[in-house]
Motif scaffolding. Structure first.
Motif, PDB file in Angstrom:
ATOM      1  N   VAL A  87      -7.373  -4.793  -1.143  1.00 42.40           N
ATOM      2  CA  VAL A  87      -8.098  -5.867  -1.804  1.00 42.40           C
ATOM      3  C   VAL A  87      -7.169  -7.060  -2.027  1.00 42.40           C
ATOM      4  O   VAL A  87      -5.993  -6.908  -2.349  1.00 42.40           O
ATOM      5  CB  VAL A  87      -8.686  -5.380  -3.144  1.00 42.40           C
ATOM      6  N   VAL A  88      -7.702  -8.252  -1.821  1.00 46.00           N
ATOM      7  CA  VAL A  88      -6.981  -9.505  -2.055  1.00 46.00           C
ATOM      8  C   VAL A  88      -7.902 -10.440  -2.838  1.00 46.00           C
ATOM      9  O   VAL A  88      -9.051 -10.644  -2.416  1.00 46.00           O
ATOM     10  CB  VAL A  88      -6.550 -10.178  -0.732  1.00 46.00           C
ATOM     11  N   PRO A  89      -7.431 -11.008  -3.970  1.00 48.14           N
ATOM     12  CA  PRO A  89      -6.134 -10.814  -4.611  1.00 48.14           C
ATOM     13  C   PRO A  89      -5.915  -9.360  -5.037  1.00 48.14           C
ATOM     14  O   PRO A  89      -6.863  -8.636  -5.325  1.00 48.14           O
ATOM     15  CB  PRO A  89      -6.188 -11.731  -5.831  1.00 48.14           C
ATOM     16  N   ASN A  90      -4.624  -8.971  -5.082  1.00 41.79           N
ATOM     17  CA  ASN A  90      -4.280  -7.604  -5.460  1.00 41.79           C
ATOM     18  C   ASN A  90      -4.632  -7.337  -6.913  1.00 41.79           C
ATOM     19  O   ASN A  90      -4.800  -8.257  -7.722  1.00 41.79           O
ATOM     20  CB  ASN A  90      -2.791  -7.355  -5.248  1.00 41.79           C
ATOM     21  N   GLU A  91      -4.748  -6.041  -7.232  1.00 47.23           N
ATOM     22  CA  GLU A  91      -5.050  -5.637  -8.601  1.00 47.23           C
ATOM     23  C   GLU A  91      -3.941  -6.061  -9.564  1.00 47.23           C
ATOM     24  O   GLU A  91      -2.784  -6.177  -9.178  1.00 47.23           O
ATOM     25  CB  GLU A  91      -5.191  -4.115  -8.674  1.00 47.23           C
ATOM     26  N   LEU A  92      -4.322  -6.253 -10.810  1.00 43.76           N
ATOM     27  CA  LEU A  92      -3.368  -6.572 -11.864  1.00 43.76           C
ATOM     28  C   LEU A  92      -3.249  -5.390 -12.819  1.00 43.76           C
ATOM     29  O   LEU A  92      -4.231  -4.676 -13.042  1.00 43.76           O
ATOM     30  CB  LEU A  92      -3.824  -7.829 -12.612  1.00 43.76           C
ATOM     31  N   PRO A  93      -2.075  -5.159 -13.438  1.00 41.85           N
ATOM     32  CA  PRO A  93      -0.828  -5.891 -13.191  1.00 41.85           C
ATOM     33  C   PRO A  93      -0.243  -5.535 -11.834  1.00 41.85           C
ATOM     34  O   PRO A  93      -0.349  -4.383 -11.386  1.00 41.85           O
ATOM     35  CB  PRO A  93       0.072  -5.404 -14.324  1.00 41.85           C
ATOM     36  N   MET A  94       0.370  -6.523 -11.203  1.00 46.80           N
ATOM     37  CA  MET A  94       0.907  -6.336  -9.857  1.00 46.80           C
ATOM     38  C   MET A  94       2.423  -6.234  -9.949  1.00 46.80           C
ATOM     39  O   MET A  94       3.110  -7.210 -10.255  1.00 46.80           O
ATOM     40  CB  MET A  94       0.510  -7.495  -8.951  1.00 46.80           C
ATOM     41  N   THR A  95       2.954  -5.041  -9.739  1.00 39.86           N
ATOM     42  CA  THR A  95       4.399  -4.849  -9.778  1.00 39.86           C
ATOM     43  C   THR A  95       5.060  -5.169  -8.446  1.00 39.86           C
ATOM     44  O   THR A  95       6.248  -5.480  -8.389  1.00 39.86           O
ATOM     45  CB  THR A  95       4.735  -3.399 -10.170  1.00 39.86           C
ATOM     46  N   VAL A  96       4.293  -5.067  -7.361  1.00 41.56           N
ATOM     47  CA  VAL A  96       4.791  -5.384  -6.029  1.00 41.56           C
ATOM     48  C   VAL A  96       3.613  -5.922  -5.219  1.00 41.56           C
ATOM     49  O   VAL A  96       2.492  -5.420  -5.360  1.00 41.56           O
ATOM     50  CB  VAL A  96       5.416  -4.145  -5.358  1.00 41.56           C
ATOM     51  N   PRO A  97       3.809  -6.950  -4.404  1.00 39.21           N
ATOM     52  CA  PRO A  97       2.699  -7.452  -3.591  1.00 39.21           C
ATOM     53  C   PRO A  97       2.212  -6.399  -2.604  1.00 39.21           C
ATOM     54  O   PRO A  97       2.988  -5.588  -2.097  1.00 39.21           O
ATOM     55  CB  PRO A  97       3.323  -8.656  -2.857  1.00 39.21           C
ATOM     56  N   TYR A  98       0.917  -6.413  -2.347  1.00 38.88           N
ATOM     57  CA  TYR A  98       0.294  -5.492  -1.400  1.00 38.88           C
ATOM     58  C   TYR A  98       0.718  -4.034  -1.673  1.00 38.88           C
ATOM     59  O   TYR A  98       1.298  -3.360  -0.824  1.00 38.88           O
ATOM     60  CB  TYR A  98       0.630  -5.896   0.037  1.00 38.88           C
ATOM     61  N   PRO A  99       0.411  -3.556  -2.864  1.00 39.93           N
ATOM     62  CA  PRO A  99       0.874  -2.209  -3.242  1.00 39.93           C
ATOM     63  C   PRO A  99       0.281  -1.100  -2.388  1.00 39.93           C
ATOM     64  O   PRO A  99       0.911  -0.048  -2.222  1.00 39.93           O
ATOM     65  CB  PRO A  99       0.414  -2.083  -4.699  1.00 39.93           C
ATOM     66  N   PHE A 100      -0.912  -1.308  -1.831  1.00 40.76           N
ATOM     67  CA  PHE A 100      -1.513  -0.245  -1.025  1.00 40.76           C
ATOM     68  C   PHE A 100      -0.697   0.007   0.238  1.00 40.76           C
ATOM     69  O   PHE A 100      -0.547   1.155   0.674  1.00 40.76           O
ATOM     70  CB  PHE A 100      -2.957  -0.576  -0.666  1.00 40.76           C
ATOM     71  N   HIS A 101      -0.175  -1.033   0.849  1.00 43.76           N
ATOM     72  CA  HIS A 101       0.627  -0.859   2.056  1.00 43.76           C
ATOM     73  C   HIS A 101       1.831   0.034   1.789  1.00 43.76           C
ATOM     74  O   HIS A 101       2.158   0.919   2.596  1.00 43.76           O
ATOM     75  CB  HIS A 101       1.088  -2.215   2.599  1.00 43.76           C
ATOM     76  N   GLY A 102       2.505  -0.204   0.672  1.00 44.91           N
ATOM     77  CA  GLY A 102       3.653   0.625   0.335  1.00 44.91           C
ATOM     78  C   GLY A 102       3.253   2.063   0.090  1.00 44.91           C
ATOM     79  O   GLY A 102       3.900   2.996   0.579  1.00 44.91           O
TER      80      GLY A 102
END
Length: 346
Positions: A277-292
């Protein structure tokens, strides 16, 4: 300070980025594995298939699963799930559009430009494509995404060089990503043509779609999530609308990582530019957390920019949401992704 024949002012010199680098706190072994670096703290598959595993969740797509998937073929109908490769097709705005060009055409033949003197009756046409491997319907390899310099199963991102990936290149999967596909059609679940931009796809939505379709998610499945985002691209008329198409994207979020792990999914496919999902969920500790979470922690291949309208219509027509899928990547040694032409066979 002099560079060549030009004497630089103090302000000019200070404006040049320093070519410095802080040594990391980890070490890299001769096998290309990181010691003392990032390790997953949540669900993950590190070490599950051995410390040097490079296949990730495709290990779950066993020969037995492929053979059983072939039994799903009843009519032999083949349905493409690939976008056309061209400048007008949907794509992430950060990559240039593919360029298709010819070095020998039919008009050259008509003008008598293509027949060599020693082969006067031989003519041919020849074309080329220049494109990013992630610029159309494609797979992400595990070498595509790193967290703190570390790839899936602890491999070091520093071994992905201009010569290619040493360990987790896409060619490792050249004999995989063929098996049972399951379509989870979220727009039909919700009674809409496409999901609204920026909508978070939750595990509950996926469970609800599977229940409505009467399909079970099994170990080794290639799970295909339709949001309708690719189809929405073709309704847009202005550059501003197309820019917004990339800026607000319906997609999966962090909670889906645990769902995919619990289901032992073999690979994930979505009809948007980046799965999440974009914008990513908040709070966002790292951009694009799903990819990681998917590529690094689970070793789960991600398929992006698949065209799912035709297969969705076919499944709705016959009420069967499972089918045989063939979507192997190119045999591209060193590559970190691969454009593909996936097909479903009913």
């Amino acid at each position: 300070m002099k560079i060549g024949e030009h004497t630089m002012s103090r302000d000019e010199a200070n404006s040049i980025p320093a070519r410095t680098w802080k040594a990391p706190t980890y070490e890299v072994t001769a096998a290309g594995k990181v010691i003392g670096g990032y390790t997953p703290t949540g669900v993950n598959n590190w070490g599950r298939w051995g410390e040097n595993d490079v296949l990730g969740t495709t290990n779950l797509i066993t020969p037995e699963i492929v053979a059983n998937a072939a039994k799903l073929i009843s009519t032999g109908r083949v349905i493409s799930m690939a976008l056309p490769i061209g400048t007008d097709a949907p794509a992430w705005s950060g990559r240039p559009a593919p360029q298709h060009y010819f070095t020998m055409t039919g008009t050259d033949i008509v003008a008598s430009l293509s027949s060599p003197d020693d082969e006067p009756s031989v003519t041919f046409t020849d074309d080329y494509v220049t494109m990013a491997m992630h610029a159309s319907t494609q797979w992400d390899s595990f070498a595509h995404w790193a967290l703190d310099g570390v790839l899936y199963n602890g491999f070091w991102v520093g071994n992905v060089t201009a010569a290619g990936s040493r360990d987790l290149d896409i060619s490792q999967l050249k004999e995989s990503l063929v098996g049972r596909g399951v379509l989870l059609d979220l727009p039909r679940l919700l009674g809409v043509d496409f999901m609204e931009p920026g909508t978070l796809v939750t595990p509950q939505m996926l469970d609800d779609a599977a229940a409505k379709e009467g399909v079970e998610i099994r170990s080794g499945d290639i799970v295909i999530i339709r949001t309708g985002h690719v189809e929405r691209w073709y309704t847009l008329e202005t550059d501003a609308e197309r820019e917004d198409w990339n800026a607000r994207v319906p997609g999966v979020g962090r909670d889906t990582i645990a769902w995919l792990h619990a289901q032992d999914v073999g690979a994930l496919v979505v009809d948007n530019p980046g799965c999440e999902v974009v914008p990513n969920e908040l709070p966002m500790t790292v951009p694009y957390p799903f990819h990681g979470g998917a590529l690094v922690d689970l070793g789960l291949p991600l398929g992006e920019l698949w065209s799912l309208g035709a297969i969705a219509d076919a499944c709705a027509a016959d009420g069967v949401y499972e089918f045989f899928v063939s979507a192997p990547p190119l045999n591209l040694p060193g590559g970190v992704g691969s454009v593909i032409s996936p097909i479903a066979i009913k």
